[in-house]
Scaffold this active site. Structure first.
Site, PDB file in Angstrom:
ATOM      1  N   SER A 115     -13.729  -3.101 -42.912  1.00 41.01           N
ATOM      2  CA  SER A 115     -12.764  -2.006 -43.009  1.00 41.01           C
ATOM      3  C   SER A 115     -11.725  -2.309 -44.073  1.00 41.01           C
ATOM      4  O   SER A 115     -11.383  -3.477 -44.312  1.00 41.01           O
ATOM      5  CB  SER A 115     -12.070  -1.854 -41.653  1.00 41.01           C
ATOM      6  OG  SER A 115     -10.921  -1.056 -41.771  1.00 41.01           O
ATOM      7  N   TYR A 145      -7.635  -5.461 -33.632  1.00 41.42           N
ATOM      8  CA  TYR A 145      -8.855  -4.843 -34.175  1.00 41.42           C
ATOM      9  C   TYR A 145      -9.076  -5.295 -35.620  1.00 41.42           C
ATOM     10  O   TYR A 145     -10.151  -5.758 -35.987  1.00 41.42           O
ATOM     11  CB  TYR A 145      -8.755  -3.302 -34.117  1.00 41.42           C
ATOM     12  CG  TYR A 145      -9.768  -2.628 -35.014  1.00 41.42           C
ATOM     13  CD1 TYR A 145     -11.119  -2.599 -34.668  1.00 41.42           C
ATOM     14  CD2 TYR A 145      -9.395  -2.054 -36.236  1.00 41.42           C
ATOM     15  CE1 TYR A 145     -12.066  -2.013 -35.504  1.00 41.42           C
ATOM     16  CE2 TYR A 145     -10.327  -1.464 -37.078  1.00 41.42           C
ATOM     17  CZ  TYR A 145     -11.659  -1.444 -36.705  1.00 41.42           C
ATOM     18  OH  TYR A 145     -12.590  -0.874 -37.543  1.00 41.42           O
ATOM     19  N   LYS A 174     -12.100  -7.783 -37.688  1.00 41.63           N
ATOM     20  CA  LYS A 174     -12.852  -7.508 -38.923  1.00 41.63           C
ATOM     21  C   LYS A 174     -12.668  -8.660 -39.912  1.00 41.63           C
ATOM     22  O   LYS A 174     -13.614  -9.112 -40.542  1.00 41.63           O
ATOM     23  CB  LYS A 174     -12.383  -6.188 -39.561  1.00 41.63           C
ATOM     24  CG  LYS A 174     -12.725  -4.956 -38.749  1.00 41.63           C
ATOM     25  CD  LYS A 174     -14.212  -4.747 -38.677  1.00 41.63           C
ATOM     26  CE  LYS A 174     -14.601  -3.672 -37.697  1.00 41.63           C
ATOM     27  NZ  LYS A 174     -16.031  -3.639 -37.393  1.00 41.63           N
TER      28      LYS A 174
HETATM   29  P1  NAD Z   1     -18.440   4.224 -32.802  1.00 43.92           P
HETATM   30  O1  NAD Z   1     -17.631   3.740 -31.657  1.00 43.92           O
HETATM   31  O2  NAD Z   1     -18.780   5.662 -32.878  1.00 43.92           O
HETATM   32  O3  NAD Z   1     -19.803   3.384 -32.894  1.00 43.92           O
HETATM   33  C1  NAD Z   1     -19.901   2.047 -32.463  1.00 43.92           C
HETATM   34  C2  NAD Z   1     -21.090   1.967 -31.507  1.00 43.92           C
HETATM   35  O4  NAD Z   1     -21.240   0.617 -31.074  1.00 43.92           O
HETATM   36  C3  NAD Z   1     -20.929   2.830 -30.258  1.00 43.92           C
HETATM   37  O5  NAD Z   1     -22.069   3.658 -30.106  1.00 43.92           O
HETATM   38  C4  NAD Z   1     -20.806   1.814 -29.115  1.00 43.92           C
HETATM   39  O6  NAD Z   1     -21.390   2.289 -27.918  1.00 43.92           O
HETATM   40  C5  NAD Z   1     -21.547   0.613 -29.704  1.00 43.92           C
HETATM   41  N1  NAD Z   1     -21.105  -0.686 -29.177  1.00 43.92           N
HETATM   42  C6  NAD Z   1     -19.835  -1.141 -29.040  1.00 43.92           C
HETATM   43  N2  NAD Z   1     -19.846  -2.387 -28.530  1.00 43.92           N
HETATM   44  C7  NAD Z   1     -21.143  -2.733 -28.354  1.00 43.92           C
HETATM   45  C8  NAD Z   1     -21.795  -3.878 -27.849  1.00 43.92           C
HETATM   46  N3  NAD Z   1     -21.110  -4.941 -27.402  1.00 43.92           N
HETATM   47  N4  NAD Z   1     -23.149  -3.898 -27.795  1.00 43.92           N
HETATM   48  C9  NAD Z   1     -23.863  -2.825 -28.223  1.00 43.92           C
HETATM   49  N5  NAD Z   1     -23.306  -1.695 -28.691  1.00 43.92           N
HETATM   50  C10 NAD Z   1     -21.953  -1.651 -28.747  1.00 43.92           C
HETATM   51  O7  NAD Z   1     -17.691   3.751 -34.150  1.00 43.92           O
HETATM   52  P2  NAD Z   1     -17.959   4.164 -35.664  1.00 43.92           P
HETATM   53  O8  NAD Z   1     -16.820   4.979 -36.119  1.00 43.92           O
HETATM   54  O9  NAD Z   1     -19.334   4.654 -35.837  1.00 43.92           O
HETATM   55  O10 NAD Z   1     -17.793   2.731 -36.342  1.00 43.92           O
HETATM   56  C11 NAD Z   1     -18.892   1.874 -36.566  1.00 43.92           C
HETATM   57  C12 NAD Z   1     -18.387   0.549 -37.117  1.00 43.92           C
HETATM   58  O11 NAD Z   1     -17.655   0.795 -38.310  1.00 43.92           O
HETATM   59  C13 NAD Z   1     -17.439  -0.189 -36.173  1.00 43.92           C
HETATM   60  O12 NAD Z   1     -17.712  -1.575 -36.274  1.00 43.92           O
HETATM   61  C14 NAD Z   1     -16.073   0.124 -36.733  1.00 43.92           C
HETATM   62  O13 NAD Z   1     -15.142  -0.869 -36.447  1.00 43.92           O
HETATM   63  C15 NAD Z   1     -16.374   0.194 -38.226  1.00 43.92           C
HETATM   64  N6  NAD Z   1     -15.390   1.006 -38.962  1.00 43.92           N
HETATM   65  C16 NAD Z   1     -15.176   2.298 -38.571  1.00 43.92           C
HETATM   66  C17 NAD Z   1     -14.228   3.058 -39.246  1.00 43.92           C
HETATM   67  C18 NAD Z   1     -13.942   4.478 -38.814  1.00 43.92           C
HETATM   68  O14 NAD Z   1     -12.935   5.029 -39.245  1.00 43.92           O
HETATM   69  N7  NAD Z   1     -14.779   5.130 -38.007  1.00 43.92           N
HETATM   70  C19 NAD Z   1     -13.514   2.507 -40.323  1.00 43.92           C
HETATM   71  C20 NAD Z   1     -13.784   1.202 -40.705  1.00 43.92           C
HETATM   72  C21 NAD Z   1     -14.735   0.449 -40.017  1.00 43.92           C
HETATM   73  C1  UD1 Z   2      -6.459   3.748 -38.861  1.00 47.40           C
HETATM   74  C2  UD1 Z   2      -6.284   2.324 -38.395  1.00 47.40           C
HETATM   75  C3  UD1 Z   2      -7.206   1.415 -39.196  1.00 47.40           C
HETATM   76  C4  UD1 Z   2      -8.647   1.893 -39.081  1.00 47.40           C
HETATM   77  C5  UD1 Z   2      -8.711   3.347 -39.563  1.00 47.40           C
HETATM   78  C6  UD1 Z   2     -10.078   3.945 -39.455  1.00 47.40           C
HETATM   79  C7  UD1 Z   2      -3.963   2.168 -37.602  1.00 47.40           C
HETATM   80  C8  UD1 Z   2      -2.622   1.569 -37.840  1.00 47.40           C
HETATM   81  N1  UD1 Z   2      -4.903   1.928 -38.554  1.00 47.40           N
HETATM   82  O1  UD1 Z   2      -6.130   3.798 -40.212  1.00 47.40           O
HETATM   83  O2  UD1 Z   2      -7.138   0.078 -38.719  1.00 47.40           O
HETATM   84  O3  UD1 Z   2      -9.504   1.086 -39.872  1.00 47.40           O
HETATM   85  O4  UD1 Z   2      -7.817   4.133 -38.762  1.00 47.40           O
HETATM   86  O5  UD1 Z   2     -10.487   4.032 -38.116  1.00 47.40           O
HETATM   87  O6  UD1 Z   2      -4.199   2.811 -36.584  1.00 47.40           O
HETATM   88  N2  UD1 Z   2      -1.793  10.482 -38.989  1.00 47.40           N
HETATM   89  C9  UD1 Z   2      -0.870  11.404 -38.568  1.00 47.40           C
HETATM   90  N3  UD1 Z   2      -1.033  11.941 -37.313  1.00 47.40           N
HETATM   91  C10 UD1 Z   2      -2.061  11.590 -36.474  1.00 47.40           C
HETATM   92  C11 UD1 Z   2      -2.997  10.647 -36.936  1.00 47.40           C
HETATM   93  C12 UD1 Z   2      -2.825  10.098 -38.203  1.00 47.40           C
HETATM   94  O7  UD1 Z   2       0.063  11.746 -39.275  1.00 47.40           O
HETATM   95  O8  UD1 Z   2      -2.137  12.099 -35.341  1.00 47.40           O
HETATM   96  C13 UD1 Z   2      -1.642   9.923 -40.374  1.00 47.40           C
HETATM   97  C14 UD1 Z   2      -1.466   8.416 -40.406  1.00 47.40           C
HETATM   98  O9  UD1 Z   2      -0.130   8.059 -40.326  1.00 47.40           O
HETATM   99  C15 UD1 Z   2      -2.114   8.100 -41.776  1.00 47.40           C
HETATM  100  C16 UD1 Z   2      -3.213   9.155 -41.917  1.00 47.40           C
HETATM  101  O10 UD1 Z   2      -2.839  10.224 -41.043  1.00 47.40           O
HETATM  102  O11 UD1 Z   2      -1.180   8.289 -42.803  1.00 47.40           O
HETATM  103  C17 UD1 Z   2      -4.583   8.656 -41.520  1.00 47.40           C
HETATM  104  O12 UD1 Z   2      -4.522   8.088 -40.215  1.00 47.40           O
HETATM  105  P1  UD1 Z   2      -5.810   7.535 -39.455  1.00 47.40           P
HETATM  106  O13 UD1 Z   2      -6.871   8.557 -39.448  1.00 47.40           O
HETATM  107  O14 UD1 Z   2      -5.357   7.004 -38.133  1.00 47.40           O
HETATM  108  O15 UD1 Z   2      -6.330   6.338 -40.386  1.00 47.40           O
HETATM  109  P2  UD1 Z   2      -5.555   5.039 -40.946  1.00 47.40           P
HETATM  110  O16 UD1 Z   2      -4.113   5.099 -40.686  1.00 47.40           O
HETATM  111  O17 UD1 Z   2      -5.977   4.860 -42.363  1.00 47.40           O
END
Ligand code: NAD
Ligand code: UD1
Length: 339
Positions: A124, A149, A153
């Site tokens: 991330s 969290y 990572k």
């Molecule tokens: P998500 O929660 O939709 O998907 C994660 C999946 O992993 C889920 O289906 C959950 O059931 C499964 N899971 C969790 N723990 C597990 C375990 N111990 N064993 C087996 N399965 C398990 O999340 P996502 O948004 O699809 O994110 C996927 C990955 O990308 C995550 O590692 C997340 O941290 C990373 N990531 C997501 C974002 C984002 O904004 N969505 C941003 C940066 C990184």
């Molecule tokens: C958040 C997480 C980050 C994670 C990422 C993707 C925090 C501090 N950081 O980042 O670790 O990797 O999500 O899952 O939580 N915002 C609002 N109102 C809301 C929600 C968000 O104003 O209800 C604003 C936030 O302040 C930010 C932007 O929208 O400026 C995006 O927010 P968000 O979607 O939560 O992502 P990140 O802050 O980038």
């Protein structure tokens, strides 16, 4: 080639499974259903028109993992499985370290002992911490994360770097995602958050559908053009396609590579509100409130390394991200149906 997708029923995993199968890969999905529904698996099949193997398994279950590696010919793992709620991680740090860090170590041991040494890991932009100035580049120092969290990572990245130092026959690709939003064009799969969403786009779509009343905009006093936070939003299908390219890269040769997956463009919270209103035709109620703890003002990528080395570039613009997020929300107001 056969790819094991951990967390493959989740938001990014489900979109990636479809793009992998579209590109001709065989897919094996592993998930423990902690944060997803079985219906997602049915819809992946429906949209890809292909069959794939599924194992209900936890990445901390070494015997379960061995069973999969012994039953399937796995060439590469894409590792999405993990817990991802920032606020929850502050309250339950041990659960996050156990699931994300402990689970990854168990997965890596099972891979090594079963002769599979290719992995693409979901990292991330959060690993860049508070101190780097955007556009963020892969060779900037990492650290200074603000919550457990983010620390998981960072720790997993460090574990993978140490693993590669110890055994350079591994192929390891660290993908640092910026802010994934949007959904598959069909409106059949998308992000299905539990409870009140923490992230901006699912909050906006739930206000639009009438499930939530008003968006709280966290701060309008950042050093950004309109004072609200700026992020690099990327369409989840572009992100999924980045994984297909990363798998190709991992198959080429052993090595450890790190890539940003973002668009390189920053949009503010108010830009997002207005773009969504335009794409959906729905007005979004919002109010300005104080900053959210741990937030930074501006975060966007320099995505040029992924373009150069993976031949990957995000194609979908903000309008398409908003339209696709809205189609998913409108067609599935309560997310996936229960199993
Ligand atoms: P998500 O929660 O939709 O998907 C994660 C999946 O992993 C889920 O289906 C959950 O059931 C499964 N899971 C969790 N723990 C597990 C375990 N111990 N064993 C087996 N399965 C398990 O999340 P996502 O948004 O699809 O994110 C996927 C990955 O990308 C995550 O590692 C997340 O941290 C990373 N990531 C997501 C974002 C984002 O904004 N969505 C941003 C940066 C990184
Ligand atoms: C958040 C997480 C980050 C994670 C990422 C993707 C925090 C501090 N950081 O980042 O670790 O990797 O999500 O899952 O939580 N915002 C609002 N109102 C809301 C929600 C968000 O104003 O209800 C604003 C936030 O302040 C930010 C932007 O929208 O400026 C995006 O927010 P968000 O979607 O939560 O992502 P990140 O802050 O980038």
């Amino acid at each position: 080639m056969s790819i094991l997708v951990t967390g493959g029923a989740g938001y990014i995993g489900s979109h990636t499974c479809i793009e992998l199968m579209n590109a001709g890969y065989d897919v094996v999905v592993l998930d423990n259903f902690y944060n997803c529904k079985r219906e997602a698996l049915r819809r992946i099949k429906e949209l890809s028109g292909k069959e794939f193997k599924f194992y209900e398994c936890d990445i901390r279950d070494r015997k379960g993992l061995d069973h999969i590696f012994q039953n399937e010919q796995i060439d590469c793992v894409i590792h999405f499985a993990g817990l991802k709620a920032v606020g929850e991680s502050v309250v339950k740090p041990l659960e996050y370290f156990d699931n994300n860090v402990g689970g990854t170590v168990t997965l890596l041991e099972a891979m090594r002992d079963n002769g599979c040494k290719k992995i693409v890991f979901s990292s991330s932009a959060t690993v860049y911490g508070m101190d780097n100035v955007s556009p963020l580049k892969e060779d900037m120092p990492v650290g200074g994360v603000t919550n457990p969290y983010g620390r998981t990572k960072l720790m997993i990245e460090e574990i993978l770097r140490d693993l590669y130092r110890a055994d350079s026959s591994w192929s390891i690709i660290l993908l640092r995602y910026f802010n994934p939003i949007g959904a598959h064009k069909s409106g059949r799969i998308g992000e299905d958050p539990n409870g009140i969403p923490n992230n901006l786009m699912p909050y906006i779509t739930q206000v639009a559908i009438g499930k939530l009343e008003c968006l709280s905009v966290y701060g309008d006093d950042y050093d950004t053009p309109d004072g609200t936070g700026v992020r690099d939003y990327i369409h989840v299908v572009d992100l999924a396609l980045g994984h297909v390219k990363a798998v190709e890269k991992a198959a080429e040769a052993a090595g450890l590579h790190t890539y940003n997956l973002g668009t390189g463009k920053g949009y503010s919270v108010l830009d997002m509100v207005h773009a969504f209103e335009k794409a959906s035709g729905v007005k979004i109620n919002y109010k300005i409130v104080g900053r959210r703890a741990g937030d930074i003002g501006t975060c966007y990528s320099d995505p040029s390394l992924a373009k150069k080395e993976l031949d990957w570039e995000a194609q979908r613009d903000l309008e398409e991200m908003c339209e696709d997020s809205w189609r998913w929300q409108k067609n599935n107001p309560n997310g996936y149906p229960d199993d």
